[in-house]
Write a protein that holds these residues in place. Structure first.
Motif, PDB file in Angstrom:
ATOM      1  N   GLY B 386       0.794  -1.231   0.000  1.00 54.01           N
ATOM      2  CA  GLY B 386       0.000   0.000   0.000  1.00 54.01           C
ATOM      3  C   GLY B 386       0.815   1.265   0.000  1.00 54.01           C
ATOM      4  O   GLY B 386       2.037   1.249  -0.100  1.00 54.01           O
ATOM      5  N   HIS B 387       0.058   2.350   0.120  1.00 57.12           N
ATOM      6  CA  HIS B 387       0.597   3.701   0.010  1.00 57.12           C
ATOM      7  C   HIS B 387       0.996   4.163   1.404  1.00 57.12           C
ATOM      8  O   HIS B 387       0.278   4.916   2.047  1.00 57.12           O
ATOM      9  N   ILE B 388       2.155   3.701   1.853  1.00 58.83           N
ATOM     10  CA  ILE B 388       2.508   3.917   3.255  1.00 58.83           C
ATOM     11  C   ILE B 388       2.685   5.410   3.544  1.00 58.83           C
ATOM     12  O   ILE B 388       2.439   5.869   4.650  1.00 58.83           O
ATOM     13  N   GLY B 389       3.043   6.167   2.522  1.00 58.05           N
ATOM     14  CA  GLY B 389       3.196   7.606   2.706  1.00 58.05           C
ATOM     15  C   GLY B 389       1.891   8.305   3.035  1.00 58.05           C
ATOM     16  O   GLY B 389       1.878   9.394   3.591  1.00 58.05           O
ATOM     17  N   ASP B 390       0.783   7.707   2.690  1.00 63.19           N
ATOM     18  CA  ASP B 390      -0.532   8.249   3.036  1.00 63.19           C
ATOM     19  C   ASP B 390      -1.159   7.508   4.213  1.00 63.19           C
ATOM     20  O   ASP B 390      -2.322   7.739   4.542  1.00 63.19           O
ATOM     21  N   GLY B 391      -0.431   6.576   4.798  1.00 62.46           N
ATOM     22  CA  GLY B 391      -0.999   5.776   5.873  1.00 62.46           C
ATOM     23  C   GLY B 391      -2.012   4.755   5.387  1.00 62.46           C
ATOM     24  O   GLY B 391      -2.819   4.246   6.158  1.00 62.46           O
ATOM     25  N   ASN B 392      -1.986   4.447   4.106  1.00 66.32           N
ATOM     26  CA  ASN B 392      -3.021   3.602   3.503  1.00 66.32           C
ATOM     27  C   ASN B 392      -2.470   2.224   3.144  1.00 66.32           C
ATOM     28  O   ASN B 392      -1.603   2.099   2.301  1.00 66.32           O
TER      29      ASN B 392
END
Lengths: 475, 475
Positions: B386-392
């Motif tokens: 996932g999009h760890i930079g968005d916490g997702n």
């Protein structure tokens, strides 16, 4: 009267007697806006210290059928935080001043968020962020006294919107006491959350008419490590827009401020603000204060900006320019920009327009508005400046030098109408960043469609069916 | 029946008989979602070609008391664009398919905006922007068929949110046919507009339950001229978060993607997707696909990224890594990332969780969730990416190899409960970017406060009092 006395007793129980003001002298500062344009009346001023106290106040006001006017630093420009006179609610209004709620509740470095109470002064939030090695980018002239709650309720903008967005874009979560006294805990620190209607965005910019914001989770950013500031003269507003386009094309988000300043605005600052001087030798009709910032310290922004400006000098848009060689030089040009409003105040009374346009229509707007106004009020001085990168102009007017104040003010409705009609015709907004408040509450009806007004009223009725939240503002 | 026949005749008058589908065969593709999880029923499918036709359809549905389900590319993951079965409205539902409304209405280069109709396919908007020398940054796996209307109604995210934001942040204005058939023209191209409640943000992410979006003004950005893509192995999710923090600290907004990929996710891609291979020699539990972009072509991003990664190699977070030397190498690692869902589909049935968390809680979440699930369903394969930079995170599950499908699916409610309870306890969201639709409509009640549910219902009742807009979704 006995109802009121009962309400005062209940409020004093909630917040402590020291935090309920009923004397005219104590209340006075809360009953007028800082420009002195509005004077309101209130049953009392109450100063809660916690969300629980705010909730209890709202419940008490529901029981007493009394309306509430939320107030923070009282730096608004549209009378949105001043009670109405006469009161817009049959049983009267109280001012709920949030400045005692000024705690920084949490800083989360990995999540790049800060959780703050509504009464925090903007500058203290900037400082708390900086102390933690982060940037909170909202920045505006009133930051030393404006509070986060007011910034949220007016969706404040300022000088770094180009890079970081308005207050709306800087907010991840809210805590709000709704009109019925219940607390909505939406204090989420999430970049992505698609689980229903976005209540946060409904409350932001609602000017306190839907609920009373008590706290927020705000975004933090890395601190810039490099900065380049320039003051340049451009041949026209269209040239400024062209220059902006080319700057962003090569520098992207590094362009963090791009402020246009008309000669008359600069002239007022040089006349009235001590220790200011013109950065360029010649007098030019238009100048731009621009700033690049970067997290990367190795990029030599000053050198790059100089190169870019040198390249522009042959093109016809750029007439002259200077890149600040030191932080104090940068401060000096920012000082020119930040003192325009103050200089205009010293010069005398003014008529202000806080408008926005598609960036592609700015030049056309200025040309057409200048012409219209010159015909309407010969000699009028147009003090035009603003955040051109956001399409936001402060298109202000000072009276012609021989004109008297009464004559000038008498012309205000016609002038407002002319300017706002043109803004509307060009797809713009009659309030870019100040809100509607009392100032533009009636005027907005001319420009919003019936559908949109109906939708806004439906939402107001749904969330504040008794009309207790900041009546007479916005709607 | 005669009511229905009358409605069909009215609809055929509005859009032309060729654009009203009533045969079961013609309707079938519109009555199921692409994952095949939902099958709905509808009176007909109608395909308008203009905003006026949509308005007339909504008026006709009001007259007939029939509900509407808006549909675009039908790529949603929560059944939000599929009619319910049984119908959630007494008189039934029709599908309003927007894909004929696919015009690019305008591009304004100085304003950096594009005005598009709701039925435009995301990829065609990206292409139109690129043809004009601009970037429209929304990017997600389904971009070849997903439409702008669906992107708006689900507030779509994808792989560039870190730099450019969700669909919400990319939108300046909307045109919407409201539940009563009136058109709200909010197609503004303004960066700043504080003149009332932000209806745009209320409609975005509302999954079609408040109105039917017909067009939007979207933001454009300068095209990046430099790009550096790396595939790195990290020691843990916590190490990935640490690495992200340091990258953003020096590179700021240049960090445009930061995707975490667990080993099992990579393993499925390598097994099922032809012509894929592992970028690194050794097998690592966690890898990150990261990308820097810059408008400035002179910054040597590849070189800088290599330097940064070399410096990180001594620190314990970074285990190995490779910077793409060519566009085809970059494509190859993106191909690994983009094919995870497809590989998991080929592997067999799965249980998906589209969740978000404060970035500071991601590592704790993964550790605790892994433990809980291993106890609950031994042998279960956790496919986390996932999009760890968005916490997702897409915290997905494939069944244990010997387990049969029925047993696995029977465990789904307990597994969902466990995962979502933990997400909630850590301040996260059970739907980061897919929405609620039918899939999480009931489950969300466990996690939203009564206050928030009440507020959402008040808004729904205020704007769609007859309940005609996409019933049975979200609320």
């Amino acid at each position: 009267v006995s109802d009121s006395l009962n309400l005062f007793a209940v409020l004093a129980d909630i917040v402590g007697p020291a935090h309920v003001h009923r004397d005219a002298g104590d209340m006075a500062p809360f009953l007028t806006d800082w420009r002195g344009r509005y004077r309101g009346q209130a049953l009392c001023v109450v100063r809660p210290g916690s969300t629980e106290e705010v909730a209890a106040i709202v419940a008490a006001c529901n029981a007493a059928d009394v309306a509430m006017v939320p107030q923070g630093g009282n730096t608004g420009l549209v009378g949105g935080a001043t009670p109405c006179s006469p009161s817009r609610h049959a049983r009267g209004e109280i001012v709920v001043c949030l400045t005692r709620m000024n705690r920084i509740r949490a800083i989360d470095l990995d999540n790049n968020t800060i959780t703050v109470e509504a009464g925090c002064i903007l500058q203290s939030v900037q400082e708390a962020a900086a102390a933690a090695g982060r940037l909170f980018p909202l920045s505006l002239a009133a930051e030393g006294s404006a509070t986060i709650g007011g910034n949220l309720s007016t969706n404040a903008g300022g000088v770094q919107v180009l890079r970081y967005g308005n207050m709306r874009e800087l907010t991840l979560g809210l805590e709000v006491v709704m009109a019925d006294g219940r607390v909505w805990d939406g204090l989420r620190g999430l970049r992505k959350d698609n689980t229903g209607y976005d209540l946060k965005h409904l409350l932001i910019g609602a000017e306190g008419t839907l609920g009373l914001i008590t706290a927020a989770v705000l975004k933090l950013f890395p601190l810039p490590r490099d900065k380049a500031t320039a003051w340049v003269a451009v041949s026209s507003p269209a040239a400024a827009v062209e220059l902006l386009g080319r700057l962003r094309d090569t520098c992207g988000e590094r362009v963090s401020a791009f402020e246009i300043i008309g000669q008359s605005a600069l002239g007022l600052v040089l006349r009235h603000i001590p220790q200011t001087r013109a950065p360029l030798a010649a007098v030019h009709p238009w100048q731009v204060l621009l700033e690049l910032t970067d997290m990367d310290a190795a990029g030599n922004l000053n050198g790059r900006l100089e190169q870019l400006l040198v390249r522009e000098m042959g093109g016809g848009c750029l007439l002259d320019g200077v890149v600040a060689k030191s932080e104090s030089q940068a401060q000096a040009v920012w000082n020119l920009r930040e003192n325009i409003s103050e200089a205009q105040r010293i010069e005398g009374i003014s008529i202000k327009h806080d408008i926005s346009l598609p960036i592609s229509r700015i030049a056309e707007f200025i040309a057409r508005a200048d012409l219209l106004l010159e015909k309407q009020m010969p000699g009028l001085r147009i003090v035009c400046f603003g955040h051109i990168g956001d399409g936001n102009l402060h298109y202000n007017l000072s009276k012609a030098l021989p004109q008297d104040n009464d004559e000038f003010i008498a012309g205000q409705p016609a002038v407002n109408r002319m300017v706002h009609d043109l803004v509307h015709a060009l797809g713009g907004s009659i309030s870019a960043e100040h809100g509607l408040g009392q100032l533009k509450r009636d005027e907005i009806r001319r420009y919003k469609s019936q559908v949109e007004l109906d939708l806004m009223r439906s939402i107001k009725s749904a969330l504040d069916p008794r009309g207790l939240m900041n009546p007479g503002k916005m709607l």
